[in-house]
Design a protein around this motif. Structure first.
Motif, PDB file in Angstrom:
ATOM      1  N   THR A 217       0.812  -1.212   0.000  1.00 51.87           N
ATOM      2  CA  THR A 217       0.000   0.000   0.000  1.00 51.87           C
ATOM      3  C   THR A 217       0.851   1.270   0.000  1.00 51.87           C
ATOM      4  O   THR A 217       0.540   2.237  -0.686  1.00 51.87           O
ATOM      5  N   THR A 218       1.941   1.256   0.772  1.00 50.64           N
ATOM      6  CA  THR A 218       2.795   2.448   0.793  1.00 50.64           C
ATOM      7  C   THR A 218       3.729   2.495  -0.404  1.00 50.64           C
ATOM      8  O   THR A 218       3.949   3.573  -0.988  1.00 50.64           O
ATOM      9  N   GLY A 219       4.266   1.325  -0.810  1.00 48.29           N
ATOM     10  CA  GLY A 219       5.213   1.319  -1.908  1.00 48.29           C
ATOM     11  C   GLY A 219       4.571   1.481  -3.266  1.00 48.29           C
ATOM     12  O   GLY A 219       5.042   2.269  -4.091  1.00 48.29           O
ATOM     13  N   VAL A 220       3.477   0.775  -3.515  1.00 52.68           N
ATOM     14  CA  VAL A 220       2.836   0.817  -4.826  1.00 52.68           C
ATOM     15  C   VAL A 220       1.799   1.941  -4.900  1.00 52.68           C
ATOM     16  O   VAL A 220       1.886   2.836  -5.739  1.00 52.68           O
ATOM     17  N   VAL A 221       0.831   1.895  -3.999  1.00 50.83           N
ATOM     18  CA  VAL A 221      -0.240   2.896  -4.032  1.00 50.83           C
ATOM     19  C   VAL A 221       0.285   4.271  -3.623  1.00 50.83           C
ATOM     20  O   VAL A 221      -0.066   5.290  -4.225  1.00 50.83           O
ATOM     21  N   ILE A 297      12.921   6.714  -6.699  1.00 53.77           N
ATOM     22  CA  ILE A 297      13.467   7.037  -5.380  1.00 53.77           C
ATOM     23  C   ILE A 297      12.529   6.598  -4.261  1.00 53.77           C
ATOM     24  O   ILE A 297      12.942   5.952  -3.297  1.00 53.77           O
ATOM     25  N   LEU A 298      11.249   6.936  -4.406  1.00 51.65           N
ATOM     26  CA  LEU A 298      10.301   6.731  -3.310  1.00 51.65           C
ATOM     27  C   LEU A 298       9.895   5.279  -3.155  1.00 51.65           C
ATOM     28  O   LEU A 298       9.818   4.768  -2.034  1.00 51.65           O
ATOM     29  N   LYS A 299       9.641   4.578  -4.260  1.00 49.43           N
ATOM     30  CA  LYS A 299       9.137   3.201  -4.167  1.00 49.43           C
ATOM     31  C   LYS A 299      10.103   2.256  -3.454  1.00 49.43           C
ATOM     32  O   LYS A 299       9.673   1.508  -2.566  1.00 49.43           O
ATOM     33  N   PRO A 300      11.424   2.239  -3.799  1.00 47.14           N
ATOM     34  CA  PRO A 300      12.318   1.333  -3.061  1.00 47.14           C
ATOM     35  C   PRO A 300      12.371   1.623  -1.565  1.00 47.14           C
ATOM     36  O   PRO A 300      12.489   0.706  -0.753  1.00 47.14           O
ATOM     37  N   LEU A 301      12.270   2.911  -1.180  1.00 50.33           N
ATOM     38  CA  LEU A 301      12.302   3.256   0.237  1.00 50.33           C
ATOM     39  C   LEU A 301      11.052   2.755   0.955  1.00 50.33           C
ATOM     40  O   LEU A 301      11.119   2.266   2.092  1.00 50.33           O
TER      41      LEU A 301
END
Length: 368
Positions: A217-221, A297-301
């Motif tokens: 939910t945090t990584g994809v959405v 940048i955001l998705k891997p984190l």
């Protein structure tokens, strides 16, 4: 007697008990079936927001209800209101699509660019197509007018489904607040059920599933939502019409793990065509430097804390969820497949440490 001969260890009373339980489960599922999508999404929201709820309630003096209310209001601002605005914008945009082809017939198509013929394999065919359209542009638009009208009708039905999905999202957000308020008791009950079904080795499974749900939910959405916000801002600054509708399309594309440039790049081309070279360059720079970069940048984190999920499985979850539940399926589909994959991996590798309770999980999340 036939049952006893076929299964000597099974009594008629046991079969009767199983039949009663199965009938009760089927009846309960029939009752909650209209709300199944909203309830599933509410559970996903509650699990994803649980660490934030833990932090908030500690800062608010253990006031569970106030912390849940703040999260519900934040979710309404982040999800329900933007999707509602997109639905209204879509309804206002559709009536103009039919007349758009008539307005385009007044335009003149310039000569084909020189590089078009140099494209391997299809270059010559594209140049001939360009020439035929240039010679009879009104006739070309008359040919595609029925397809445009059918597309508008399809989008209109999609807008109706979007309104229904909006109601489900609102219901899911409200129910998620109730789940957050009773999160400790519900977590203990889930752990007891899992241990009853799978034994002591399955005690860690709820915590593993919770981490998987949060990562998806945090990584994809979450990443898709950030890309959508940036895309809409860029489109509004560049003056592209229907920016909210394009933003919703960008969200679907981003959740499906496809490149968002298939949304904003044609918009930038349209800006260049209208003669606004400066705004066109701005939209290109905005797209390549911000919209595309934030995904890397955001998705891997965000997804690093949970189980890794193949992109193909995310894509299937998005498309299947969209078909099964509408817009709300964009959130549910990939999450359910991620949970199923995690359970499969856990089943194939059953060695697990001792389970944690909800209080320890809450303390761990707040410590992070």
């Amino acid at each position: 007697m036939a049952i006893n001969k076929a299964f000597p260890n099974v009594s008629i009373l046991a079969v009767f008990q199983i039949a009663i339980i199965a009938l009760l489960v089927m009846s309960c599922l029939r009752v909650i079936q209209p709300f199944l999508g909203a309830l599933t999404w509410a559970s996903i929201i509650a699990i994803s927001a649980w660490p934030l709820h833990c932090r908030l309630r500690q800062k608010l003096g253990e006031r569970h209800k106030l912390a849940a209310l703040l999260i519900v209001l934040a979710l309404a601002l982040a999800l329900a209101i933007p999707i509602g605005l997109m639905a209204l914008t879509l309804a206002d945009t559709l009536p103009h699509l039919s007349g758009l082809t008539h307005d385009l017939t007044q335009l003149t198509l310039p000569n084909a660019p020189a590089w078009l013929a140099n494209i391997p394999v299809v270059g010559e065919s594209l140049q001939k197509l360009w020439g035929s359209v240039q010679a009879d542009l009104p006739g070309f638009f008359e040919k595609i007018r029925p397809a445009v009208n059918q597309g508008a009708l399809w989008l209109l039905s999609g807008g109706a489904n979007l309104s229904l999905s909006l109601l489900e999202i609102v219901l899911a957000i409200i129910v998620s607040g109730l789940l957050l308020i009773n999160g400790d008791r519900l977590w203990d009950m889930v752990e007891l059920v899992v241990i009853k079904l799978g034994g002591a080795p399955a005690g860690e499974l709820p915590d593993v599933i919770a981490r998987t749900i949060r990562s998806v939910t945090t990584g994809v959405v979450g990443t898709a939502l950030a890309q959508t916000i940036l895309c809409v801002i860029g489109l509004l600054i560049a003056g592209v019409p229907g920016a909210l509708v394009l933003g919703f399309l960008c969200f679907i594309v981003a959740v499906a793990q496809m490149p968002t440039l298939i949304v904003w790049l044609p918009a930038a081309a349209w800006v260049f065509y209208t003669g606004n070279t400066g705004l066109g360059i701005f939209l290109l720079v905005w797209g390549f430097l911000l919209i595309n970069t934030i995904d890397n940048i955001l998705k891997p984190l965000l997804i690093s804390q949970g189980a890794q999920m193949p992109l193909s499985l995310i894509f299937l979850g998005v498309i299947g969820g969209l078909i099964a539940w509408g817009v709300i399926g964009l959130f549910i589909g990939p999450t359910l497949l991620a949970v199923a994959l995690t359970m499969l991996r856990h089943w194939l590798r059953p060695e697990c440490p001792e389970p944690k309770n909800a209080d320890e999980d809450c303390a761990e999340q707040t410590a992070d």
